[in-house]
Scaffold this active site. Sequence first.
Site, PDB file in Angstrom:
ATOM      1  N   LYS A  49      -9.738   8.582 -20.014  1.00  0.00           N
ATOM      2  CA  LYS A  49     -10.603   8.549 -21.824  1.00  0.00           C
ATOM      3  C   LYS A  49     -10.373   9.427 -22.403  1.00  0.00           C
ATOM      4  O   LYS A  49     -10.669   8.664 -23.507  1.00  0.00           O
ATOM      5  CB  LYS A  49     -12.179   8.441 -21.058  1.00  0.00           C
ATOM      6  CG  LYS A  49     -12.010   7.722 -19.517  1.00  0.00           C
ATOM      7  CD  LYS A  49     -14.135   6.684 -19.997  1.00  0.00           C
ATOM      8  CE  LYS A  49     -14.867   6.825 -20.935  1.00  0.00           C
ATOM      9  NZ  LYS A  49     -14.532   5.269 -21.012  1.00  0.00           N
ATOM     10  N   ASP A 237     -12.971   3.549 -24.993  1.00  0.00           N
ATOM     11  CA  ASP A 237     -12.254   4.413 -25.445  1.00  0.00           C
ATOM     12  C   ASP A 237     -11.661   3.964 -27.554  1.00  0.00           C
ATOM     13  O   ASP A 237     -12.238   5.112 -28.369  1.00  0.00           O
ATOM     14  CB  ASP A 237     -11.514   4.753 -25.176  1.00  0.00           C
ATOM     15  CG  ASP A 237     -11.042   5.314 -23.422  1.00  0.00           C
ATOM     16  OD1 ASP A 237     -12.642   5.783 -23.273  1.00  0.00           O
ATOM     17  OD2 ASP A 237     -10.609   4.986 -22.811  1.00  0.00           O
TER      18      ASP A 237
END
Length: 291
Positions: A49, A237
Amino acid sequence: MSSSPSPALRPALTVVGSINLDITATAGRLPTPGETVGGGVLRQQPGGKGANQAVAAARLGGSSRMVGAVGRDEAGRSLLTAMAEAGVDTRDIATVDAATGTALVLVDSDGENQIVVCPGANGEVSVGGVPFGADEAVLCQLEIEQELVLETARRTQGFFALNAAPAAPLIPELLERCDLVIVNESEYALIPALKYAPLVAVTYGGDGSAIFENGVRVAEAPAVRVTDIANTIGAGDAFCAALVLALRAGLEHSHALAVANAVGADAVRDASSQPALQTLAHYIEATRPAA
């Protein structure tokens, strides 16, 4: 004439978080417990992430820096190269003795996924000696230790944002130090304390996104309809990076959400966890409210 974004559209973003090698198997459907599904296609690609958000910020034209850790292995070397080639400042990524973090990902034909993460080097991330300027935003996630996230928040002089994923109970001080928390609908439900946070952005998939101030819904933006979904893994993200950059560029809340929604829509059309994106300026203009 230079095509570089203007200073107002090139805010500085430092991401402190996870860096993984994603090993992805794509099949027609996800297996049920104990079931084997054949006919899959295997690929390896950069992920995590933190790294996904840093790369998205760089591709949107932001000044992007990554603070994290990788192992002394081929995976670590390849991930560092990939981030640097995307335009991310990698000087604050440590190389440690642990294996590089790895995510095992299953994806079906609709882009839905199941993920198992092996943290590896992500457990050794440190912000000791890392400077944080007053003019930069800092973005963290919960794929690294929450105590480290709190230490980062304490060190941050400027804007601090937290993508509270994967969902977990938050240290009260950490929540108090957040200028912005970003979650999806499920995470918002799983972290009750967010209903009292000063500023929270929530994504609702096909129903768009919204911003809450102290539990009150104050802004929203509709989703961008996408029919050609390739992969949903990197979309959240990309949304996080875009929203922070858009807010830091001075956009009001609804417009910033619209920008982030448009970025997320482009991300799901790309099979990569670190998708190709247009510049932030492009998305700002494309979503600009009619006069």
